[in-house]
Design an enzyme around this catalytic site. Structure first.
Site, PDB file in Angstrom:
ATOM      1  CG  ASP A   7      -1.848   1.138   1.339  1.00 48.22           C
ATOM      2  OD1 ASP A   7      -2.797   1.143   0.537  1.00 48.22           O
ATOM      3  OD2 ASP A   7      -1.666   2.023   2.190  1.00 48.22           O
ATOM      4  CD  GLU A  46      -2.289   2.372  -3.616  1.00 49.99           C
ATOM      5  OE1 GLU A  46      -3.413   2.824  -3.862  1.00 49.99           O
ATOM      6  OE2 GLU A  46      -1.683   2.606  -2.556  1.00 49.99           O
TER       7      GLU A  46
HETATM    8  C1  NOJ Z   1      -4.388   3.151  -0.695  1.00 50.76           C
HETATM    9  C2  NOJ Z   1      -5.571   2.288  -0.370  1.00 50.76           C
HETATM   10  O1  NOJ Z   1      -5.948   1.560  -1.517  1.00 50.76           O
HETATM   11  C3  NOJ Z   1      -6.647   3.221   0.133  1.00 50.76           C
HETATM   12  O2  NOJ Z   1      -7.884   2.581   0.224  1.00 50.76           O
HETATM   13  C4  NOJ Z   1      -6.183   3.761   1.462  1.00 50.76           C
HETATM   14  O3  NOJ Z   1      -7.112   4.698   1.941  1.00 50.76           O
HETATM   15  C5  NOJ Z   1      -4.819   4.450   1.331  1.00 50.76           C
HETATM   16  N1  NOJ Z   1      -3.889   3.713   0.519  1.00 50.76           N
HETATM   17  C6  NOJ Z   1      -4.186   4.630   2.680  1.00 50.76           C
HETATM   18  O4  NOJ Z   1      -3.782   3.391   3.185  1.00 50.76           O
END
Ligand code: NOJ
Ligand code: MG
Length: 538
Positions: free
Chosen positions: A210, A274
């Site tokens: 993430d 991500e």
């Molecule tokens: C990306 C995640 O996909 C999202 O849902 C989240 O709010 C943020 N990162 C923070 O972790």
């Protein structure tokens, strides 16, 4: 795995190079215990559906104990399962059941921040002398300013949260309930790498990591510059450029350390990163000599205008910028972005499916897209996403794409026996899995057949990509492996199109979004509105 093996993907493809990944948003997939929230037993009950769809791996958004301030992306214990979702024992059973079906399982890993309820943060905030004080990013205010520097939080407001007890601020890239870990502290790094080992030991096949570009911030807390392109209506966080808060060079070392842990469990463990970044900056996340992520998520199909020339250029530019041996990937949707069907319109959903499953690179699908689910309007009293609550009315809220999976025409769409945590789409009686599974012309059947075709025709997974042409309304490209040439022609408009001889195709029709003439010899010279075809050239 050596570099040569990695590069010779056509001879020795790794499972994820040929595979299709399916994202499960667990709160909204299947509730089994009647609390209106999906859970692991619910996922287990739907595994045969996923097998029939033909996917190779499931990625499950966070299932760890959490106060749910950001619906699981605020983790209070990295090494356990939230009771709403199940127990470690249910999780172990899930892993076994997934693997028994020949499917892989990928977990979410949230290294940038914990929950403010994580024992590490509780200890850190207990006193300035705490042994874990330096596990997070604490600063005093400057004498002449309210906050240590001008950094903004993604979900609104300052990124600095005042702590009365210890009279300092802590940094949070997202919610105040999501304090950022200090990855410059080796103890944090060790503890977080142990989290990977904990789940790898339990048999997971990889992680989706993430918010990776947020992992480090400028150590001197330099102010971020004003963004000259910010306009009213955009996220307030974008008022500043994130020069000093994302993509700091140290991140690549940390990713390489994660990668070494994954690799120590064998060459087939997968790390996905991500980061929403322009391609030229995204490709850095493969790491030098491919020491980083196997797949830095490529979200560009979500953001690129839905027309042939824009997508043609996107594919060209992505293909050209991939590092040697770096494997591409494509994403059409997830739990953070408006649904595909709402972005491009229902009529184009089939064309998009055909594109996703025939471009070169690992496709990631988002639950519900395979039945053409659209964004669900959320009445004000049902809004749950903290982003919409903090920064209302700008269309930033993510509840519309997180509503319950539509399984059948029964009450609550077969998702739950009680009113679900988010409303079910009004059209669930027409748009649901049961109905589409029985209809060979449905979006679901198209996805299933596209996935099966991709598996049967290696050119579609590991073959080369060759651009053919982009006109105002038609996109065309080929996938080639040895002597096999497969041409994909997509009408990205609602108007019938005549094709030039250069774009048209003679051969065997492998698949058509209209589901006619499949298996027949064809001479494609025109396309119907919103039609896509896959032709094996003679
Ligand atoms: C990306 C995640 O996909 C999202 O849902 C989240 O709010 C943020 N990162 C923070 O972790
Ligand atoms: Mg439940």
């Amino acid at each position: 795995m050596t570099q040569t093996e990695f590069a010779s993907h056509q001879d020795h493809p790794i499972w994820w190079q040929r595979g299709v990944i399916y994202q499960i948003y667990p709160r909204s997939f299947q509730d089994s215990d009647g609390d209106g929230i999906g859970d692991l037993a619910g996922i287990m009950a739907r595994l045969d559906y996923l097998v029939a769809l033909g996917i190779d791996a499931v990625w499950i958004s966070p299932i760890f104990p959490s106060p749910m301030a950001d619906f699981g992306y605020d983790v209070a214990n990295y090494c356990d399962i939230d009771p709403r979702f199940g127990t470690l024992e249910t999780f172990d059973r899930l892993v076994a059941e997934v693997h028994r079906r020949g499917v892989r399982i990928i977990l979410d890993y949230v290294p940038n921040h914990t929950s403010d309820q994580h024992p590490w943060f509780r200890e850190s905030r207990a006193s300035r002398a705490s042994a874990k004080r330096d596990w997070y990013i604490w600063r005093s205010s400057k004498p002449d300013a309210a906050v240590p520097c001008n950094w903004l939080a993604e979900f609104g407001g300052s990124a600095w949260q005042w702590d009365d007890a210890t009279q300092q601020y802590y940094y949070h890239a997202f919610l105040p309930q999501q304090p950022d870990l200090n990855w410059r502290n080796p103890a944090v790094r060790d503890a977080m790498l142990d989290v990977l080992r904990f789940w790898l030991d339990r048999g997971v096949d990889g992680f989706r990591v993430d918010a990776i570009h947020h992992l480090f911030e400028n150590i001197e807390l330099r102010d971020n510059p004003i963004n000259p392109d910010w306009r009213e209506g955009m996220s307030p966080a974008r008022r500043l450029l994130r020069t000093h808060t994302i993509e700091q060079p140290e991140v690549h070392d940390a990713i390489a350390a994660m990668r070494r842990v994954a690799d120590s469990y064998g060459p087939d463990r997968l790390l996905i990163g991500e980061a929403y970044l322009p391609i030229e900056r995204l490709v850095a996340y493969y790491g030098s000599d491919l020491s980083g992520f196997h797949l830095p998520f490529n979200f560009h199909l979500i953001r690129t205008p839905w027309n042939p020339t824009a997508i043609f250029k996107l594919v060209e530019s992505y293909e050209a910028q991939l590092p040697k041996g770096g494997w591409p990937n494509w994403v059409l949707g997830n739990h953070d972005r408006p649904r595909l069907a709402s972005r491009i319109g229902k009529a184009q959903v089939r064309v998009a499916a055909m594109m996703l499953l025939t471009l070169r690179g690992t496709p990631t699908m988002y639950q519900g897209d395979e039945i053409g689910m659209a964004d669900v309007p959320i009445p004000p009293e049902r809004v749950r996403d903290p982003w919409e609550i903090n920064v209302p009315g700008l269309g930033l809220g993510r509840d519309p794409e997180r509503t319950p999976m539509q399984w059948d025409a029964s009450r609550n769409a077969g998702f739950s026996s009680v009113e679900p945590w988010l409303p079910v789409a009004a059209d669930y009686v027409e748009t649901n899995v049961a109905r589409q599974a029985a209809d060979r012309r449905s979006v679901l059947s198209l996805y299933r057949d596209l996935i099966a075709l991709r598996r049967r025709e290696p050119a579609l997974s590991i073959g080369d990509y060759e651009a053919v042409a982009a006109t105002e309304h038609v996109l065309s490209y080929e996938r080639r492996l040895d002597e096999r040439r497969i041409r994909i022609i997509l009408n990205m408009s609602g108007i019938a199109q005549q094709l030039s001889p250069q774009v048209g195709a003679k051969g065997r029709l492998l698949l058509s979004t209209l589901r006619d003439r499949e298996g027949e010899d064809v001479d494609i010279r025109s396309l119907d509105p919103d039609e896509g075809v896959i032709v094996k050239l003679r």
